[in-house]
Write an enzyme that holds these catalytic residues in place. Structure first.
Site, PDB file in Angstrom:
ATOM      1  N   GLN A  66      25.794  36.241  54.197  1.00  0.00           N
ATOM      2  CA  GLN A  66      27.097  36.441  54.847  1.00  0.00           C
ATOM      3  C   GLN A  66      26.939  36.941  56.291  1.00  0.00           C
ATOM      4  O   GLN A  66      27.938  37.102  56.994  1.00  0.00           O
ATOM      5  CB  GLN A  66      27.945  37.451  54.055  1.00  0.00           C
ATOM      6  CG  GLN A  66      28.326  36.973  52.658  1.00  0.00           C
ATOM      7  CD  GLN A  66      29.371  35.857  52.666  1.00  0.00           C
ATOM      8  OE1 GLN A  66      30.098  35.666  53.643  1.00  0.00           O
ATOM      9  NE2 GLN A  66      29.445  35.102  51.584  1.00  0.00           N
ATOM     10  N   ASN A  77      29.515  39.999  50.227  1.00  0.00           N
ATOM     11  CA  ASN A  77      30.400  38.829  50.236  1.00  0.00           C
ATOM     12  C   ASN A  77      31.793  39.130  49.703  1.00  0.00           C
ATOM     13  O   ASN A  77      32.700  38.328  49.868  1.00  0.00           O
ATOM     14  CB  ASN A  77      29.776  37.692  49.417  1.00  0.00           C
ATOM     15  CG  ASN A  77      29.377  38.137  48.031  1.00  0.00           C
ATOM     16  OD1 ASN A  77      28.545  39.036  47.869  1.00  0.00           O
ATOM     17  ND2 ASN A  77      29.963  37.537  47.029  1.00  0.00           N
ATOM     18  N   CYS A 113      31.117  32.188  42.789  1.00  0.00           N
ATOM     19  CA  CYS A 113      30.242  31.837  41.690  1.00  0.00           C
ATOM     20  C   CYS A 113      30.668  32.501  40.396  1.00  0.00           C
ATOM     21  O   CYS A 113      30.366  32.020  39.330  1.00  0.00           O
ATOM     22  CB  CYS A 113      28.808  32.239  42.023  1.00  0.00           C
ATOM     23  SG  CYS A 113      28.389  31.763  43.677  1.00  0.00           S
TER      24      CYS A 113
END
Ligand SMILES: Cc1ncc(COP(=O)(O)O)c(C=O)c1O
Length: 395
Positions: free
Chosen positions: A189, A161, A341
């Site tokens: 992804q 990602n 995140c």
């Protein structure tokens, strides 16, 4: 705003919104109420959606377990295998560049035991360094060294990602299965962005999330088994008995119909979308390379190797300023300094440091993700703004 952060999330495709709307209004039945037509209608819509998803990733329809997204799917896969009462092997092998959604589950499992009382052991596989021709790719020799007859599960993501490296899944699967272990692949992804055939790639547990392929947030799935071998999971959410007891809770027909239709559109448009997105990503890079002094690519070199990097991904390193400063100075452009995140923490990207970049180099790096609705005009305007703000910052 020009949105260039499609690894964090994608907008819901208007065609997908159209498909889900009836299930939020007139078709509101509980799919688990089979005593009336409203419930049966919702159930049929879900069953049809699960068949669509299963056909696209090539797994049996009954293997698709709907979850609240990739984080839950990964929890179910990793905890589900290691905590199953019949799990006889205490080792979990995981790649250094996995998403925190996987690394943190592994870390937590390290404090637990398998059913016979032996402590769970987590070992981490290296990736090739940033100056290697396979920059950011899993080191298969190291994987081979680590996987043994005590390994229950190997966990390797398909496409990264942050810097878009695509893993050699057939080799990963071969090494895993030769040792008699199971393979979990975080394909968050990749599903909807490339062909993902879980049976052909021999992936036992496959994780995906609808908001990465132009569907809504908080819905995803875990494919449990591809028909090649048995996969035993201990459920993590119980009560209600839905989804054959593997994950309790009333299913949401609207989000499941949306996930299936998003995936179907993504696959129908795949060839055109990936060509166009790669062309725009290349334009983005060309313009930044010409306008930003000393800028370099992190991860696989897509100028020569198109197959080992996700089409829309660009991760670059600046010479003199931090990514955070560049982002703050260019507020009209949405891009990021790491995975969404972990971007609330001030830590440098673990993916870039795993590739051997220093903390300072990682802090000077940013990620762009080009997507379906971006246009050439947007890339031209975004690069003008990025180049201008960079010039201002370096003085
Ligand atoms: C590779 C990868 N795995 C897992 C996740 C977590 O996904 P979700 O938001 O669906 O929980 C993400 C989201 O950024 C991701 O990119």
């Amino acid at each position: 705003m020009i949105y260039l952060d499609h690894h964090a999330t994608t907008p819901c495709d208007p065609r997908v919104v159209d498909a889900m709307l009836p299930f939020l209004t007139e078709q509101f039945g509980n799919p688990h109420s089979d005593s009336h037509e409203a419930g049966r209608f919702a159930r049929n819509a879900i069953d049809q959606s699960l068949r669509t998803i299963a056909a696209i990733v090539n797994v049996p329809p009954e293997s698709v377990v709907v979850t609240s997204g990739a984080t839950e799917s990964i929890n179910l896969a990793l905890r589900g295998v290691m905590m199953h009462p019949r799990c006889k092997r205490p080792k979990l092998v995981i790649c250094d560049t996995e998403h925190p959604a996987a690394l943190e589950v592994a870390e937590d499992l390290q404090r637990q035991t398998i059913a016979d009382g032996r402590a769970i052991e987590v070992v981490r596989v290296r990736v090739h360094p940033h100056d290697h021709s396979l920059a950011g790719q899993i080191d298969l020799d190291h994987l081979q060294e680590l996987v043994d007859d005590q390994t229950a599960l190997v966990c390797v993501m398909m496409a990264n990602n942050e810097m878009g490296a695509i893993a050699p899944m057939p080799s990963v699967a071969e090494i895993t299965h030769q040792a008699g272990a199971l393979l979990h692949c975080d394909a968050t992804q990749s599903v909807g962005r490339m062909q993902v055939d879980a049976k052909r790639l021999d992936i036992d547990l496959l994780t995906a999330s609808a908001h990465k392929f132009y569907g809504p947030k908080s819905v995803g799935f875990l494919a449990v088994g591809n028909g090649n071998r048995r996969v035993r999971l201990r459920p993590q959410i119980v009560g209600g008995g839905q989804q054959r007891g593997l994950r309790g809770g009333t299913l949401n027909p609207a989000s499941i119909v949306a996930m299936a239709s998003a995936l179907q559109f993504a696959m129908e448009d795949l060839t055109d979308d990936s060509k166009r997105i790669a062309r725009l990503r290349n334009l983005l890079w060309q313009r930044l390379k010409d306008g930003v002094e000393g800028i370099e690519i992190n991860g696989p070199d897509f100028e020569t190797e198109t197959t080992t990097r996700l089409a829309g991904n660009l991760n670059v390193r600046l010479q003199r300023i931090e990514g955070e400063a560049w982002m703050a100075a260019t507020p009209e452009i949405a891009f990021s300094s790491g995975s969404a995140c972990s971007s609330t923490e001030a830590l440098p990207s673990h993916v870039l440091t795993a590739m051997g970049l220093s903390e300072s180099e990682a802090r000077r790096s940013v990620r762009f993700g080009v997507g379906r609705f971006n246009t050439e005009e947007e890339i031209l305007s975004a690069t003008d703004q990025l180049i201008a703000s960079h010039r201002k910052l370096v003085g």
